[in-house]
Design an enzyme around this catalytic site. Structure first.
Site, PDB file in Angstrom:
ATOM      1  N   HIS A   1      39.149  39.779  98.066  1.00  0.00           N
ATOM      2  CA  HIS A   1      38.347  40.094  99.248  1.00  0.00           C
ATOM      3  C   HIS A   1      38.294  41.602  99.464  1.00  0.00           C
ATOM      4  O   HIS A   1      39.311  42.262  99.317  1.00  0.00           O
ATOM      5  CB  HIS A   1      38.975  39.418 100.471  1.00  0.00           C
ATOM      6  CG  HIS A   1      38.125  39.494 101.690  1.00  0.00           C
ATOM      7  ND1 HIS A   1      36.913  38.841 101.800  1.00  0.00           N
ATOM      8  CD2 HIS A   1      38.302  40.169 102.855  1.00  0.00           C
ATOM      9  CE1 HIS A   1      36.397  39.100 102.990  1.00  0.00           C
ATOM     10  NE2 HIS A   1      37.220  39.908 103.644  1.00  0.00           N
TER      11      HIS A   1
ATOM     12  N   LYS B   1       9.694  30.174  63.505  1.00  0.00           N
ATOM     13  CA  LYS B   1      11.165  30.138  63.542  1.00  0.00           C
ATOM     14  C   LYS B   1      11.721  29.405  62.316  1.00  0.00           C
ATOM     15  O   LYS B   1      11.059  28.531  61.752  1.00  0.00           O
ATOM     16  CB  LYS B   1      11.633  29.429  64.811  1.00  0.00           C
ATOM     17  CG  LYS B   1      11.180  30.131  66.081  1.00  0.00           C
ATOM     18  CD  LYS B   1      12.304  30.923  66.670  1.00  0.00           C
ATOM     19  CE  LYS B   1      11.902  31.538  68.003  1.00  0.00           C
ATOM     20  NZ  LYS B   1      13.021  32.124  68.676  1.00  0.00           N
TER      21      LYS B   1
ATOM     22  N   GLY C   1      12.442  28.092  81.102  1.00  0.00           N
ATOM     23  CA  GLY C   1      13.702  27.875  80.386  1.00  0.00           C
ATOM     24  C   GLY C   1      14.930  28.202  81.221  1.00  0.00           C
ATOM     25  O   GLY C   1      16.035  27.787  80.890  1.00  0.00           O
ATOM     26  N   PHE C   2      14.729  28.967  82.314  1.00  0.00           N
ATOM     27  CA  PHE C   2      15.836  29.263  83.223  1.00  0.00           C
ATOM     28  C   PHE C   2      15.801  28.282  84.397  1.00  0.00           C
ATOM     29  O   PHE C   2      14.807  27.598  84.618  1.00  0.00           O
ATOM     30  CB  PHE C   2      15.724  30.697  83.763  1.00  0.00           C
ATOM     31  CG  PHE C   2      16.041  31.764  82.750  1.00  0.00           C
ATOM     32  CD1 PHE C   2      17.320  32.293  82.648  1.00  0.00           C
ATOM     33  CD2 PHE C   2      15.052  32.265  81.907  1.00  0.00           C
ATOM     34  CE1 PHE C   2      17.614  33.292  81.727  1.00  0.00           C
ATOM     35  CE2 PHE C   2      15.332  33.256  80.979  1.00  0.00           C
ATOM     36  CZ  PHE C   2      16.622  33.768  80.894  1.00  0.00           C
TER      37      PHE C   2
END
EC number: 1.8.1.9
Length: 499
Positions: free
Chosen positions: A472, A315, A227-228
């Protein structure tokens, strides 16, 4: 005419919330602002090992909070090693004390549990440590840990029961294995550990256990972090492997046996290959299962009121306003079908729901471009689409990926992890190179991602990123100088912190 006989019986409460996790508590406190009579029912079914916890749900007790604190413990170990290069004469014999860490973590969690109870009391929300189960329309049975039952009625209900870890269903899993529900309060150091699974829970736990000096192996059925973004997932895996975490790929446990009892004891794990008949066995002190989580919806009497669930996953499908198919019953959080399983999402959904129900609001929870972070040793922050999802949605020819490795200045003195941190933005060419995916692998990835998430919400484009002046020397400035596209195959290695 006697009108009183025709009046409906008043409900005990305006709103009863089943589940005292982050989402349920957020909804309760918000609803109470409108002077509504609110009740929260919360009950923790003990793990097979008998672990239980207080009010607050997964995140506070056995999720985000203890996980991040133990991740911090591991980072401090790395900082101690780095400090020698910065002139600190740290003795070589620095040892980690598991019991001291877990005691500190549990003390903090205890203070949070108490804080939640106080907050509910102050807002006049009724809290009962009892298991809620629907028994009929607008009626719920609350059973406490002594088995005493009470029936309550309410005009509306909110289901916010969350999820619990899944077990393998093999001999010895519930008898001898632990889950993340047990790990954070484990009274002894787990020793040599096998982590089963490739979820973010699996990799985060493997990461901090290795970070405090334990021997850790991860057994993976197929891919890391399903899923990632897979490019990012594989880079995480490579970094963990380079730092001593072993991976057994394409194997699943089929049996866990106890060789010797103890704290920790010794266990034998027999595993089978997913693509052949090969079996292997190994010996570990602890086996941690992190193979996924299941919605707590099957034993709360939903069939008694007609709430539909996905029979396969448990679900609950809901409308855009978190309403189930039964108009007076709503649901939020990890139990929703097709929604993100993240604490801040549940909190946002709970608050907004209460505002719509009682405050005249029309604002709905936005489930798009939600930022998240995986707290692996090298943290991974993301927002928006993975590279794969962007290609699927817009077509490969319409997606431009800009990327670069970077080397945090702080890591140059100890000379470690050069060209391991990585930044990537995924852009939709057809929409003015709008940034549709943001990905960063490096220290403090969550802190970096949070600000960029706001920019993505505002429709950030690559041009706007390029015209932003960086700070920076910090890691996040890499996003203001990304010039190499993935399709060009150009060199993205960095020779120092200033590129």
């Amino acid at each position: 005419m006697n009108g009183s006989k025709d009046l409906p019986e008043p409900y005990d409460y305006d709103l009863i919330i089943i589940g005292g996790g982050s989402g349920g508590l957020a909804a309760a406190k918000e609803a109470a602002k409108y002077d509504k009579k609110v009740m929260v029912l919360d009950f923790v079914t003990p793990t097979p090992l008998g672990t239980r916890w207080g009010l607050g749900g997964t995140c506070v007790n056995v999720g985000c909070i203890p996980k991040k604190l133990m991740h911090q413990a591991a980072l401090l170990g790395q900082a101690l090693r780095d400090s020698r290069n910065y002139g600190w004469n740290v003795e070589e014999t620095v040892k980690h004390d598991w019991e001291r860490m877990t005691e500190a973590v549990q003390n903090h969690i205890g203070s949070l549990n108490w804080g939640y109870r106080v907050a509910l009391r102050e807002k006049k929300v009724t809290y009962e440590n009892a298991y809620g189960e629907f028994v009929g329309p607008h009626r719920i049975k609350a059973t406490n840990n002594k088995g005493k039952e009470k029936i309550y009625s309410a005009e509306r209900f909110l289901i916010a029961t969350g999820e619990r870890p899944r077990y393998l269903g093999i001999p010895g899993d519930k008898e001898y294995c632990i889950s993340s529900d047990d790990l954070f309060s484990l009274p002894y150091c787990p020793g040599k550990t096998l982590v089963v699974g490739a979820s973010y829970v699996a990799l985060e736990c493997a990461g901090f256990l290795a970070g405090i000096g334990l021997d850790v192996t991860v057994m993976v059925r197929s891919i890391l972090l399903r899923g990632f973004d897979q490019d990012m997932a594989n880079k995480i895996g490579e970094h963990m492997q380079e730092h001593g975490i072993k991976f057994i790929r394409q194997f699943v446990p089929i049996k866990v046996e106890q060789i010797e009892a103890g704290t920790p004891g010794r266990l034998r794990v027999i595993a089978k290959s997913t693509d052949s008949d090969q079996t292997i066995e190994g010996e570990y002190n602890t086996v941690l299962l992190a193979i996924g989580r299941d919605a707590c919806t099957r034993k709360i009497g939903l069939e008694n009121v007609g709430v539909k669930i996905n029979e396969k996953t448990g679900k609950i499908p809901v409308t855009e306003e978190e309403q189930t198919n039964v108009p007076y019953i709503y649901a939020i959080g990890d139990i929703l079908e097709g929604k993100l399983e993240l604490t801040p999402v549940a909190i946002q959904a709970g608050r907004l729901l209460a505002q719509r129900l009682y405050g005249g609001s029309t604002v709905k929870c936005d489930y798009e471009n939600v930022p998240t972070t995986v707290f692996t040793p090298l943290e991974y922050g993301s927002c928006g689409l993975s590279e794969e999802k962007a290609v699927e949605k817009f077509g490969e020819e319409n997606v431009e990926v800009y990327h670069s490795y970077f080397w945090p200045l702080e890591w140059t003195i100890p000379s470690r992890d050069n060209n391991k941190c990585y930044a990537k933005v995924v852009c939709n060419i057809k929409d003015n190179e709008r940034v549709v995916g943001f990905h960063v692998l490096g220290p403090n990835a969550g802190e970096v991602t949070q600000g960029f998430a706001a920019a993505l919400k505002c429709g950030l484009t690559k041009d706007q990123l390029d015209s932003t002046i960086g700070i920076h020397p910090v890691c996040a400035e890499v996003f203001t100088t990304l010039s190499v596209t993935k399709r060009s195959g150009g060199n993205i290695l960095q020779t120092g912190c200033u590129g």
